[in-house]
Write a protein that holds these residues in place. Sequence first.
Motif, PDB file in Angstrom:
ATOM      1  N   THR A  18      -0.575   7.438  -5.937  1.00  0.00           N
ATOM      2  CA  THR A  18      -1.697   8.355  -5.755  1.00  0.00           C
ATOM      3  C   THR A  18      -1.223   9.775  -5.498  1.00  0.00           C
ATOM      4  O   THR A  18      -1.747  10.742  -6.092  1.00  0.00           O
TER       5      THR A  18
ATOM      6  N   THR B 238       0.266   4.366  -2.383  1.00  0.00           N
ATOM      7  CA  THR B 238       0.259   5.728  -1.845  1.00  0.00           C
ATOM      8  C   THR B 238       1.131   6.643  -2.695  1.00  0.00           C
ATOM      9  O   THR B 238       0.741   7.777  -3.023  1.00  0.00           O
TER      10      THR B 238
ATOM     11  N   TYR C 224       0.800  -1.222   0.000  1.00  0.00           N
ATOM     12  CA  TYR C 224       0.000   0.000   0.000  1.00  0.00           C
ATOM     13  C   TYR C 224       0.834   1.274   0.000  1.00  0.00           C
ATOM     14  O   TYR C 224       0.347   2.343  -0.341  1.00  0.00           O
TER      15      TYR C 224
END
Length: 383
Positions: free
Chosen positions: A29, A26, A22
């Motif tokens: 994003t 991150t 993740y």
Amino acid sequence: MSNPFGTVSPEAILDGEATDAYFERTRDTLEFADKNPHVVAEVTADQFSTGDFDVFTGVKDVATLLEGRDLDADALPDGKLFDGGPVLRIEGRYLEFAELETSLLGFLSQPSGFATAALEARLAAPDSLVLSFGARHVHPSIATTVERAALLAGLDGFSHVAAGDILDREASGTMPHALMFCFGAGNQADAWAAFDDAVSEAVPRIALVDTFWDEKSESLLAAETLGDDLDGVRIDTTSSRRGDFEHIIREVRWELDARGYEDVDIFCSGGLDPDTIRPLCAFADGFGVGSHITGAESVDFSLDIVEIDGEPISKRGKLAGVKDVYRTPEGGHHVSLADHEGPTEGEPLFEPLIRDGEIVRSFDLDAATDRCLEDAEVVGVGQ
């Protein structure tokens, strides 16, 4: 095969690939949204002081991980004890270190657990020889981590040869049961004599004395065989037939003394922990501790952003704002906001680690050991 054991490479760790998935999402994003805020992040286990102290270590590897990145970091000194509040603080643009969190926490969590357990063993036998025998219980790639943590907590040595090469320390150890098996039952004296003839004079003559006969009989035979050359005997009696281990050790000590072998030491090993060590200290001279160290729970560190673009922030259950930690004159551990005044005569514990991507701290294992043992006395651990 370039990586026969399937371990994660140092390059993958330094490049941020040894991470949880993740964090990659991150990064994708935030880069897509053109966001990369200036943050302060802290590593903590407990938010407030608990009175239950752990040993902080692993910071040398964290410094190596953060080196060369556009950020600053402060941390507790290697070997310092803590019972709450932050142990490490990082300040910089978030994407400078976002994907390093997984490795960073691993560098701190497991070694700190090892060192805390090793300190428990050290304090259980403060006047005895205590060695780390636990490397066989972990993946070989982290054996040095175990043995360094053990030394930092004040243990006198360890058994792992390759770790010794890295740490520039001589590994300890004499003989396993396998050596005794190779000579066979009834030939224990031949095994000890061959060891005495073959091994460097620098190696202590510690005879393993619980293989075929009872511990008393083999101890006396070892003393008769090696005479003044015998430094000690090792009793590694398995827990499945140990019975009253203290009684066994006392009996061996008595029988050796009765025959004039007062100078022969008794060394104990085999599943020992602080509770089993303490009653033996009056009769045994040394201990090998393995699974108590390697089986220690990792310290449950987490990394949290506590300030973003100059504003305090936190998730629920965590404390917002940049913090400082202190050792109080009474030996307490005090946590306060960094922009508030600390306790009267409190010793600030944070020290610079990274400035503008450069490591600004040296790491000396002997100094960390002294620090750990001195701080344990100050805060009252083991008392």
